[in-house]
Design an enzyme around this catalytic site. Structure first.
Site, short mmCIF file in Angstrom:
data_model
loop_
_atom_site.label_atom_id
_atom_site.label_comp_id
_atom_site.label_asym_id
_atom_site.label_seq_id
_atom_site.Cartn_x
_atom_site.Cartn_y
_atom_site.Cartn_z
N LYS A 1 23.46 -78.17 -12.78
CA LYS A 1 22.19 -77.75 -12.19
C LYS A 1 21.07 -77.65 -13.23
O LYS A 1 19.89 -77.69 -12.88
CB LYS A 1 22.35 -76.42 -11.48
CG LYS A 1 22.65 -75.25 -12.38
CD LYS A 1 22.82 -73.96 -11.59
CE LYS A 1 23.16 -72.78 -12.50
NZ LYS A 1 22.10 -72.48 -13.49
N ASP A 2 21.43 -77.50 -14.52
CA ASP A 2 20.43 -77.36 -15.57
C ASP A 2 19.87 -78.70 -16.04
O ASP A 2 18.87 -78.73 -16.77
CB ASP A 2 21.02 -76.64 -16.79
CG ASP A 2 21.37 -75.18 -16.50
OD1 ASP A 2 20.72 -74.58 -15.63
OD2 ASP A 2 22.30 -74.66 -17.15
N ARG B 1 13.40 -69.90 -6.22
CA ARG B 1 14.15 -70.27 -5.00
C ARG B 1 14.82 -69.04 -4.40
O ARG B 1 14.69 -68.76 -3.20
CB ARG B 1 15.20 -71.33 -5.32
CG ARG B 1 16.15 -71.62 -4.15
CD ARG B 1 17.30 -72.52 -4.59
NE ARG B 1 18.14 -71.94 -5.62
CZ ARG B 1 19.13 -71.08 -5.39
NH1 ARG B 1 19.40 -70.68 -4.15
NH2 ARG B 1 19.86 -70.61 -6.39
N ARG B 2 15.58 -68.31 -5.23
CA ARG B 2 16.28 -67.13 -4.73
C ARG B 2 15.30 -66.09 -4.19
O ARG B 2 15.53 -65.47 -3.15
CB ARG B 2 17.15 -66.54 -5.83
CG ARG B 2 18.37 -67.39 -6.16
CD ARG B 2 19.05 -66.94 -7.43
NE ARG B 2 20.33 -67.63 -7.64
CZ ARG B 2 21.01 -67.64 -8.78
NH1 ARG B 2 20.53 -66.99 -9.83
NH2 ARG B 2 22.16 -68.28 -8.87
N LYS B 3 14.19 -65.90 -4.90
CA LYS B 3 13.19 -64.94 -4.45
C LYS B 3 12.65 -65.32 -3.08
O LYS B 3 12.59 -64.47 -2.17
CB LYS B 3 12.04 -64.86 -5.46
CG LYS B 3 10.92 -63.91 -5.05
CD LYS B 3 9.81 -63.86 -6.10
CE LYS B 3 8.70 -62.90 -5.68
NZ LYS B 3 7.62 -62.83 -6.70
N THR C 1 16.07 -61.07 -9.86
CA THR C 1 16.26 -62.51 -10.08
C THR C 1 14.97 -63.10 -10.60
O THR C 1 13.88 -62.65 -10.23
CB THR C 1 16.68 -63.25 -8.80
OG1 THR C 1 16.81 -64.66 -9.08
CG2 THR C 1 15.64 -63.10 -7.69
N SER D 1 14.63 -66.50 -10.38
CA SER D 1 14.60 -67.79 -9.69
C SER D 1 13.59 -67.74 -8.55
O SER D 1 13.68 -66.89 -7.66
CB SER D 1 15.99 -68.11 -9.14
OG SER D 1 15.93 -69.10 -8.13
N THR E 1 24.52 -59.12 -19.33
CA THR E 1 23.25 -58.40 -19.40
C THR E 1 22.73 -58.06 -18.02
O THR E 1 22.26 -56.94 -17.76
CB THR E 1 22.20 -59.23 -20.16
OG1 THR E 1 22.64 -59.45 -21.50
CG2 THR E 1 20.84 -58.54 -20.17
N ARG E 2 22.84 -59.01 -17.10
CA ARG E 2 22.34 -58.77 -15.74
C ARG E 2 23.15 -57.68 -15.05
O ARG E 2 22.60 -56.80 -14.38
CB ARG E 2 22.39 -60.08 -14.95
CG ARG E 2 21.49 -61.16 -15.52
CD ARG E 2 21.54 -62.41 -14.67
NE ARG E 2 20.94 -63.54 -15.38
CZ ARG E 2 20.57 -64.67 -14.80
NH1 ARG E 2 20.73 -64.83 -13.51
NH2 ARG E 2 20.04 -65.65 -15.52
N ARG F 1 16.29 -61.76 -16.33
CA ARG F 1 16.90 -62.85 -17.09
C ARG F 1 17.97 -62.28 -18.01
O ARG F 1 18.16 -61.08 -18.11
CB ARG F 1 15.85 -63.62 -17.90
CG ARG F 1 14.98 -64.55 -17.05
CD ARG F 1 14.30 -65.59 -17.92
NE ARG F 1 15.27 -66.38 -18.65
CZ ARG F 1 15.05 -66.90 -19.85
NH1 ARG F 1 13.91 -66.69 -20.47
NH2 ARG F 1 15.98 -67.63 -20.45
N GLY F 2 18.67 -63.18 -18.70
CA GLY F 2 19.75 -62.77 -19.59
C GLY F 2 21.07 -63.33 -19.10
O GLY F 2 21.16 -63.89 -18.01
N ASN F 3 22.10 -63.18 -19.92
CA ASN F 3 23.41 -63.69 -19.52
C ASN F 3 24.01 -62.79 -18.44
O ASN F 3 23.44 -61.76 -18.07
CB ASN F 3 24.33 -63.83 -20.73
CG ASN F 3 24.56 -62.51 -21.46
OD1 ASN F 3 24.63 -61.45 -20.84
ND2 ASN F 3 24.68 -62.57 -22.78
N CYS G 1 12.17 -77.71 -11.14
CA CYS G 1 13.07 -76.59 -10.89
C CYS G 1 12.35 -75.29 -10.55
O CYS G 1 13.00 -74.31 -10.21
CB CYS G 1 13.98 -76.37 -12.09
SG CYS G 1 13.10 -75.85 -13.58
#
Length: 294
Positions: free
Chosen positions: A78-79, A121-123, A117, A119, A144-145, A139-141, A230
């Protein structure tokens, strides 16, 4: 031959690379791993759309392949942006894991009012579902989230279900159905990108899963024709040739959606053109609001 595999240094990236390495070693292939930092890893304090266009997790690995520092790189597919440098090839696409998003929360769902989030899209999809939600950047890994969720900074956060599964993380929450919360193109898929070297590509092709390759190729063909990038609130998902794709306004109040059974890439491109024409105003509006040029 020893294959030099590049990867980002995040825990999830290393796990995904480990999956590829294990498969290659089972085939008797010698492998050397090299960790490479990307712009998306180094700049974590702002939303992704403020860093640059699609590919912030990919460009450094692409350059390392082209500079012969590594032979191939493992990515969350996806990236990978639609436009690719000359001389690179997606040599293998592994069987797809869950494409779905996962809403992580504890307690009653009715108590969820603040969701984390970054994103778009997600929002937009969450606001379409419930306009009363407050969506805050996150954000973050993965660790972290989850930590920020546990600290109470959010009532819930959205994560890719495949990533949680690969990391062996079990967390309260619920799966968001991909037919309604349509995932980003190629979500849940691991790919291996290499130089266009026939001997290298032959070795890596042993990992390829044709059914997944076909579905993600359909998704990418639609994405390429829409041409939105994206940061548009856009989901594209294909399973067994059944395509669902939608583009939303940033606030989730407006939507253009297509749903079609697809047999060929040409049909996918045609549907992408249909969606682009229908959703052109939504795409332009999103980019103007975010301050990004198309």
């Amino acid at each position: 031959m020893t294959i030099r595999i590049g990867t980002r240094g995040s825990k999830l990236a290393l796990v995904q690379t480990g999956i590829v390495i294990k498969k290659l070693e089972a085939l008797g292939v010698e492998v050397e791993q090299k960790i490479i930092s990307t712009q998306g890893d180094e700049v974590t304090g702002v939303p992704l759309h403020e860093i640059g266009k699609q590919g912030v997790f990919v460009r450094a690995l692409d350059d390392a392949i082209l500079n012969n520092e590594i032979d191939c790189a493992v990515h969350s597919m996806k990236d990978i942006p639609a436009v690719r440098p000359s001389g690179l090839f997606t040599a293998a696409i592994l069987p797809r894991d869950s494409p779905a998003d996962f809403l992580a929360f504890s307690g009653p769902i009715a108590a969820v009012t603040i969701i984390g989030t970054s994103s778009t899209r997600r929002k937009a999809q969450l606001l379409r579902h419930d306009p009363g939600l407050a969506i805050k950047d996150l954000r973050g890994n993965v660790d972290t989230r989850i930590r920020k969720l546990n600290e109470g900074q959010y009532n819930a956060i959205v994560l890719a279900e495949a990533g949680l599964s690969r990391l062996g993380i079990r967390i309260p929450g619920e799966r968001l159905p991909p037919e309604k919360f349509v995932p980003t193109p190629n979500q849940g898929t691991i790919s291996v990108v290499s130089r266009a070297d026939p001997s290298l590509m032959e070795v890596l092709s042993a990992l390829d899963h044709p059914e997944t390759r076909k579905d993600v190729a359909i998704e990418r063909a639609v994405m390429e024709q829409v041409g939105a990038g994206c940061f548009t609130p856009m989901g594209i998902y294909c399973k067994g040739g059944h395509l669902v794709a939608d583009v939303l306004s940033l606030d989730g109040k407006r939507e253009e959606r297509i749903e079609q059974d697809i047999e060929t890439i040409e049909e996918a491109r045609a549907q992408g053109n249909v969606l682009r024409m229908r959703a052109g105003d939504l795409i332009r509006e999103a980019y103007q609001t975010l301050g990004i040029s198309l």
